[in-house]
Write an enzyme that holds these catalytic residues in place. Structure first.
Site, PDB file in Angstrom:
ATOM      1  N   ASP A   1       1.654   3.818   2.581  1.00  0.00           N
ATOM      2  CA  ASP A   1       0.752   4.844   2.464  1.00  0.00           C
ATOM      3  C   ASP A   1       1.159   6.017   1.614  1.00  0.00           C
ATOM      4  OD1 ASP A   1      -1.563   5.691   1.204  1.00  0.00           O
ATOM      5  OD2 ASP A   1      -2.047   5.943   3.806  1.00  0.00           O
ATOM      6  N   ASP A   2       1.492   7.408   2.401  1.00  0.00           N
ATOM      7  CA  ASP A   2       2.232   7.937   1.039  1.00  0.00           C
ATOM      8  C   ASP A   2       3.186   9.072   2.339  1.00  0.00           C
ATOM      9  OD1 ASP A   2       0.081   8.814  -0.930  1.00  0.00           O
ATOM     10  OD2 ASP A   2      -1.059   8.533   0.912  1.00  0.00           O
TER      11      ASP A   2
ATOM     12  N   HIS B   1       1.671   5.098  -2.252  1.00  0.00           N
ATOM     13  CA  HIS B   1       1.178   5.514  -4.017  1.00  0.00           C
ATOM     14  C   HIS B   1       2.649   6.679  -4.165  1.00  0.00           C
ATOM     15  CE1 HIS B   1      -3.615   5.679  -3.000  1.00  0.00           C
ATOM     16  NE2 HIS B   1      -2.803   5.024  -1.694  1.00  0.00           N
TER      17      HIS B   1
ATOM     18  N   HIS C   1      -9.656   1.129  -1.505  1.00  0.00           N
ATOM     19  CA  HIS C   1      -9.807   1.718  -0.418  1.00  0.00           C
ATOM     20  C   HIS C   1     -11.116   1.044   0.083  1.00  0.00           C
ATOM     21  CE1 HIS C   1      -5.749   3.019  -1.773  1.00  0.00           C
ATOM     22  NE2 HIS C   1      -5.974   4.067  -1.256  1.00  0.00           N
TER      23      HIS C   1
ATOM     24  N   HIS D   1       0.660  -1.105   0.319  1.00  0.00           N
ATOM     25  CA  HIS D   1      -0.202   0.182  -0.300  1.00  0.00           C
ATOM     26  C   HIS D   1       1.034   1.360  -0.012  1.00  0.00           C
ATOM     27  CE1 HIS D   1      -4.099   2.364   1.680  1.00  0.00           C
ATOM     28  NE2 HIS D   1      -2.817   3.106   1.318  1.00  0.00           N
TER      29      HIS D   1
ATOM     30  N   GLU E   1     -11.602   3.651   6.316  1.00  0.00           N
ATOM     31  CA  GLU E   1     -10.545   4.118   6.885  1.00  0.00           C
ATOM     32  C   GLU E   1     -11.558   4.983   7.288  1.00  0.00           C
ATOM     33  OE1 GLU E   1      -6.736   7.526   5.931  1.00  0.00           O
ATOM     34  OE2 GLU E   1      -8.405   7.026   3.986  1.00  0.00           O
TER      35      GLU E   1
END
Length: 350
Positions: free
Chosen positions: A293-294, A34, A212, A32, A215
């Protein structure tokens, strides 16, 4: 020997807190991530200069100050602004190569990153420009670093179903480079079932599916992603804690959840890491994994996510080993899992 036996054999002191050396040595997959969210401010300034783009920030420190998010939408606003510096194939190569270098430092042996073509095609950047830069870097990383990858193309859920279909149609020329489709961006107001027909078409094209869900969205979105979109992994999924029947379903089916602890706390899904349920879910038998994630925006790569669990949740070596094992066996590169698990066994024995 089964994984549980290996862990019990080589981690007899299961109450030992996982230390950095052990965590770094564990071979792990990141499922996961990005790519656009791995754009560090330093590279952003370099690309802006290369492309003669004037940024609304005076320097790198000003960018980091701007990363003061209040919720998912405020994060997305700055996220899309920063992505504007990505213009050429070389830009996308450099973005991806920088992330793969991070993987090498963290003990990541395999990654399945997301990219958002609509973020770029809506700015007039050709689909091929984006894809070719990314895949060239991924291929070089496998050859030079030994890190394998599978690429996941995400649809932006705040855009229309029609726009998603257009993106999927554009991708049909490049199915040899794309393993799966995903669904990201803001959950609220954009339920998974909005894209049920798009995901059906993607599966017909032979693509795997993830999304996704759960969340900022409710537990029902996780049900809908599983039952409606037929996903093979749920990205985030932490709101399953609101639904005991759903938790039991996740345990029974061993549906992987690609959890991002630092992201969850940064976006105030939880106020503090000590509240995060990932290890509770792990102990109950849910197939949870650790991801970043980011990382450029949330201040933590995958190793820092593992370290945060050790620091704030007293994660043991046994728990860390299970999380890494889940990441490897939940990947889409089944043919490589035996060699990874051998590396995993060696890490436990060291």
């Amino acid at each position: 020997m089964a994984a549980v036996d290996l862990i019990n054999t080589h981690l007899s002191r299961t109450d030992d807190i996982a230390d950095e050396a052990f965590l770094r040595a564990l071979p792990k997959a990141e499922l996961h991530l990005h790519l656009e969210g791995s754009l560090e401010p330093e590279l952003m300034f370099e690309l802006a200069q290369r492309n003669d783009i004037e940024l609304p920030f005076a320097n790198v420190d000003a960018v980091r100050e701007a990363y003061d998010f209040h919720n998912l939408q405020s994060f997305l606003d700055i996220y899309y602004r920063c992505a504007d510096v990505l213009r050429t194939e070389q830009d996308f190569y450099d973005l991806t190569w920088a992330y793969m270098q991070q993987c090498q430092r963290q003990g990541v042996v395999h990654t399945e990153p997301f990219f958002d073509p609509q973020t770029h095609t809506d700015r007039g950047i050709a689909f091929a420009t984006v894809l070719n830069g990314i895949t060239r870097a991924l291929a070089d990383a496998e050859q030079q670093m030994g890190i394998s990858s599978e690429l996941i193309m995400c649809f932006l859920r705040h855009l229309s179903e029609e726009a998603a279909f257009e993106t999927l149609e554009a991708a049909e020329l490049y199915l040899d480079k794309i393993t799966a489709v995903g669904l990201d961006s803001s959950e609220l107001g954009h339920p998974p079932l909005k894209f049920e027909r798009v995901f059906t078409r993607a599966r017909e094209l032979g693509l795997k599916t993830v999304a996704h869900a759960g969340e900022e969205g409710p537990a029902q979105f996780i049900h809908d992603a599983i039952d409606g979109l037929k996903v093979e992994r749920v990205d985030h999924g932490v709101r399953c804690t609101d639904d005991d029947d759903l938790i039991q379903q996740l345990i029974d089916t061993q549906m992987p959840l690609t959890v991002c602890p630092l992201s969850n706390t940064r976006l105030k899904v939880y106020q503090h890491m000590s509240e995060h349920p990932i290890l509770t879910l792990l102990e109950r038998g849910v197939r949870v994994t650790v991801n970043s994630d980011d990382p450029a925006f949330f201040g933590g790569d995958v190793m820092q996510n593992y370290l945060a669990l050790a620091e704030h949740l007293n994660m043991t070596r046994r728990q860390a080993a299970w999380l890494a094992h889940h990441s490897l066996t939940s990947s889409f590169a089944a043919e490589k899992q035996d060699s990874w698990l051998q590396q995993w066994v060696e890490a436990l024995q060291s």
